[in-house]
Design a protein around this motif. Structure first.
Motif, PDB file in Angstrom:
ATOM      1  N   ILE A  44      -9.988  26.990  -0.618  1.00 15.28           N
ATOM      2  CA  ILE A  44     -11.405  27.321  -0.737  1.00 15.28           C
ATOM      3  C   ILE A  44     -12.198  26.210  -1.416  1.00 15.28           C
ATOM      4  N   THR A  45     -11.526  25.361  -2.188  1.00 19.12           N
ATOM      5  CA  THR A  45     -12.225  24.275  -2.871  1.00 19.12           C
ATOM      6  C   THR A  45     -12.658  23.188  -1.899  1.00 19.12           C
ATOM      7  N   THR A  46     -11.765  22.835  -0.977  1.00 20.56           N
ATOM      8  CA  THR A  46     -12.060  21.770  -0.007  1.00 20.56           C
ATOM      9  C   THR A  46     -12.553  22.315   1.326  1.00 20.56           C
ATOM     10  N   SER A  47     -12.500  23.646   1.481  1.00 16.33           N
ATOM     11  CA  SER A  47     -12.839  24.303   2.750  1.00 16.33           C
ATOM     12  C   SER A  47     -11.931  23.865   3.898  1.00 16.33           C
ATOM     13  N   ALA A  48     -10.706  23.425   3.562  1.00 14.61           N
ATOM     14  CA  ALA A  48      -9.745  23.052   4.596  1.00 14.61           C
ATOM     15  C   ALA A  48      -9.442  24.266   5.470  1.00 14.61           C
ATOM     16  N   LYS A  49      -9.488  24.071   6.776  1.00 16.71           N
ATOM     17  CA  LYS A  49      -9.280  25.179   7.688  1.00 16.71           C
ATOM     18  C   LYS A  49      -7.814  25.601   7.723  1.00 16.71           C
ATOM     19  N   TYR A  50      -7.617  26.889   7.915  1.00 19.43           N
ATOM     20  CA  TYR A  50      -6.290  27.423   8.166  1.00 19.43           C
ATOM     21  C   TYR A  50      -6.078  27.361   9.680  1.00 19.43           C
ATOM     22  N   THR A  51      -5.138  26.535  10.113  1.00 20.67           N
ATOM     23  CA  THR A  51      -4.912  26.326  11.533  1.00 20.67           C
ATOM     24  C   THR A  51      -3.500  26.755  11.919  1.00 20.67           C
ATOM     25  N   GLU A  52      -3.195  26.614  13.182  1.00 25.97           N
ATOM     26  CA  GLU A  52      -1.838  26.920  13.651  1.00 25.97           C
ATOM     27  C   GLU A  52      -0.810  25.949  13.086  1.00 25.97           C
ATOM     28  N   ASN A  53      -1.288  24.841  12.504  1.00 21.44           N
ATOM     29  CA  ASN A  53      -0.399  23.842  11.915  1.00 21.44           C
ATOM     30  C   ASN A  53      -0.361  23.909  10.390  1.00 21.44           C
ATOM     31  N   THR A  54      -1.024  24.902   9.821  1.00 17.52           N
ATOM     32  CA  THR A  54      -0.978  25.109   8.375  1.00 17.52           C
ATOM     33  C   THR A  54       0.396  25.639   7.976  1.00 17.52           C
ATOM     34  N   VAL A  55       0.953  25.069   6.915  1.00 15.16           N
ATOM     35  CA  VAL A  55       2.296  25.445   6.459  1.00 15.16           C
ATOM     36  C   VAL A  55       2.195  26.492   5.351  1.00 15.16           C
ATOM     37  N   GLN A  56       3.032  27.516   5.455  1.00 15.85           N
ATOM     38  CA  GLN A  56       3.124  28.550   4.430  1.00 15.85           C
ATOM     39  C   GLN A  56       4.561  29.010   4.295  1.00 15.85           C
ATOM     40  N   ASN A  57       4.893  29.550   3.117  1.00 13.86           N
ATOM     41  CA  ASN A  57       6.148  30.286   3.002  1.00 13.86           C
ATOM     42  C   ASN A  57       5.985  31.639   3.673  1.00 13.86           C
ATOM     43  N   ILE A  58       7.054  32.141   4.291  1.00 15.60           N
ATOM     44  CA  ILE A  58       6.954  33.393   5.047  1.00 15.60           C
ATOM     45  C   ILE A  58       7.731  34.529   4.401  1.00 15.60           C
TER      46      ILE A  58
ATOM     47  N   VAL B 199      -2.422  40.247   0.077  1.00 17.76           N
ATOM     48  CA  VAL B 199      -3.320  39.813   1.154  1.00 17.76           C
ATOM     49  C   VAL B 199      -4.556  39.099   0.630  1.00 17.76           C
ATOM     50  N   ALA B 200      -5.600  38.908   1.235  1.00 19.10           N
ATOM     51  CA  ALA B 200      -7.022  38.806   1.039  1.00 19.10           C
ATOM     52  C   ALA B 200      -7.696  37.459   1.136  1.00 19.10           C
ATOM     53  N   ILE B 201      -8.692  37.268   1.942  1.00 14.75           N
ATOM     54  CA  ILE B 201      -9.689  36.179   1.936  1.00 14.75           C
ATOM     55  C   ILE B 201     -10.545  36.085   3.189  1.00 14.75           C
ATOM     56  N   SER B 202     -10.883  34.902   3.760  1.00 14.19           N
ATOM     57  CA  SER B 202     -11.701  34.836   4.967  1.00 14.19           C
ATOM     58  C   SER B 202     -11.419  33.614   5.794  1.00 14.19           C
ATOM     59  N   PHE B 203     -11.912  33.506   7.006  1.00 12.60           N
ATOM     60  CA  PHE B 203     -11.387  32.593   8.005  1.00 12.60           C
ATOM     61  C   PHE B 203     -12.433  31.890   8.859  1.00 12.60           C
ATOM     62  N   THR B 204     -11.999  30.801   9.518  1.00  6.82           N
ATOM     63  CA  THR B 204     -12.830  30.101  10.479  1.00  6.82           C
ATOM     64  C   THR B 204     -12.029  29.795  11.721  1.00  6.82           C
ATOM     65  N   VAL B 205     -12.638  29.070  12.653  1.00  3.41           N
ATOM     66  CA  VAL B 205     -12.008  28.899  13.959  1.00  3.41           C
ATOM     67  C   VAL B 205     -11.155  27.650  14.032  1.00  3.41           C
ATOM     68  N   VAL B 206     -10.088  27.740  14.789  1.00  2.62           N
ATOM     69  CA  VAL B 206      -9.304  26.576  15.151  1.00  2.62           C
ATOM     70  C   VAL B 206      -8.996  26.679  16.627  1.00  2.62           C
TER      71      VAL B 206
END
Length: 419
Positions: free
Chosen positions: A72-86, A8-15
């Motif tokens: 965290i380097t670019t401060s790119a937001k994690y949004t509903e369109n962010t891609v991740q492996n599940i 786990v672990a980190i922090s978030f902003t709004v989308v």
């Protein structure tokens, strides 16, 4: 690869939350906004950098969103369109694909796997007992994950900082250099064929095929290879044609080339330290790359399938998918936790002791879970992009779940589908 990591672990902003707002009442949209505000506040102190959620009833997506940062380097937001492996939530697709192939007349769950495979697989302790497709998708095949599987499956995307990255501790697995990437068939043949380079009798348990539940990542990937041989195309192409595209999961795929990599999230060892990009040779067991938006569509389809109104499988196939296949005699150590997905098994879909169902997943730098509450007809999806902190992350997860549960009641009552 579930069971190999708790992360786990980190922090978030709004989308912004996107469900078709124009089709809902102002109160419904306002309630969504309230949930977004509360999750945004929570994200600011959370133990993970970014996370995504989705919430559905049996008729529509009620909420989907992302919070925090994907880089965290670019401060790119994690949004509903962010891609991740599940990770192992991907295994739920295997069951759908096998049942679709069965509908198409290409295979049967009761068939021995050696009817299809280009090499023979058998438990050397029970050479006369055939392993079947049904055994693979219920984790009763007697095939187990060996050290060779664990240490060879995860491959780095590139050679940047290669020496350093190869030394990162992701026990019990490890990172391998890009040239180690091989085909699914070649990988499984080397592990499970008696003539294979890494073959060992330890790849099979002491239990007779079909008798005992033993969670098996390699067995799940073998089910995908059986499907490939049965249908005459690759697993990624088959599932894209029959599952991802029909559900309009257009941002999802099984490789970096199949998705918009500019939307791909880094995963993190802790809130400051990213992992390198990696993929899995046994990708069917844990390698789906997708977004919270696409997973909301997937979650909704499964909820509809459970009540007999799904679109990608027949009503009969969905009934089989969601029917617990095992009995108490199939378990040695049986988890009775309400939220464990290992009290019983459908066709790759796990059941908890209360009859609710779903699947969890974990790989380096991420944790995911899809869970369904059958009586409330509620589906919930959650994913993070940071290794799990045993103390802090569990508290954050509970706080997020509490909000989703609270707002499910409100949004469900205001849903346009409830009118």
């Amino acid at each position: 690869m579930k069971h190999l990591f708790l992360l786990v672990a980190i922090s978030f902003t709004v989308v912004s939350c996107s469900t078709t707002k124009d089709l809902h009442s102002k109160e419904f949209v306002r309630t969504q906004q309230e949930l977004t505000e509360k999750l945004t506040q929570l994200s600011k102190t959370a133990s993970f950098n970014g996370f995504g959620v989705a919430l559905v009833n049996d008729k529509e997506v009620l909420y989907q969103n992302g919070f925090g940062v994907s880089d965290i380097t670019t401060s790119a937001k994690y949004t509903e369109n962010t891609v991740q492996n599940i990770a192992s939530v991907s295994k739920t697709v295997i069951g759908l694909a096998i049942l679709k192939a069965q509908e198409l007349g290409k295979l049967n769950l009761d068939d021995p796997i050696n009817n299809y495979l280009p090499f023979n697989v058998f438990n050397p302790k029970y050479p006369e007992v055939p392993i079947t497709n049904g055994h693979l998708v219920t984790h009763t095949s007697s095939i187990v994950d060996t050290e060779e599987y664990l240490t060879r499956n995860v491959v780095l995307k590139d050679t940047i900082n290669l020496a350093h990255n190869l030394g990162i501790d992701i026990s019990p697995t490890r990172f391998n250099p890009p040239p180690a990437k091989t085909s699914l068939e070649g990988f499984l043949k080397n592990l499970l064929d008696t003539e294979g380079e890494w073959y060992s009798k330890e790849a099979f348990s002491e239990k007779k095929p079909g008798s005992i539940y033993e969670y098996s990542n390699v067995g799940a990937s073998l089910a995908a290879l059986v499907l490939e041989q049965a249908v005459g195309t690759t697993y990624d192409k088959f599932t894209t044609q029959y599952i991802l595209r029909p559900l309009k999961m257009n941002a999802s795929g099984w490789s970096f080339d199949a998705i918009d990599f500019s939307n791909y999230s880094l995963t993190y060892q802790d809130k400051q330290t990213p992992y390198p990009y990696y993929s899995l040779i046994g990708y069917p067991d844990g390698g789906l790359l997708t977004t919270s938006s696409d997973m909301s569509k997937y979650t909704l389809e499964l909820m509809k399938g459970y009540i007999g109104k799904g679109t990608i499988l027949s009503k009969q196939s969905y009934k089989e998918y969601f029917t617990p296949q095992l009995t108490a005699e199939n378990f040695i150590n049986r988890s009775t936790s309400e939220y464990s997905d290992e009290y019983n098994m459908g066709i790759t879909m796990g059941f908890g002791s209360t009859g609710n169902f779903g699947h969890t997943g974990g790989d380096p730098g991420m944790f995911s879970v899809i869970w369904f509450f059958k009586d409330k007809k509620m589906g919930r999806y959650f994913i993070v992009n940071t290794d799990w902190d045993a103390e802090a992350s569990g508290k954050d997860q509970k706080a997020i779940y509490d909000l989703l549960d609270e707002y499910y009641i409100k949004l469900n009552s205001l849903s346009k589908a409830s009118e």
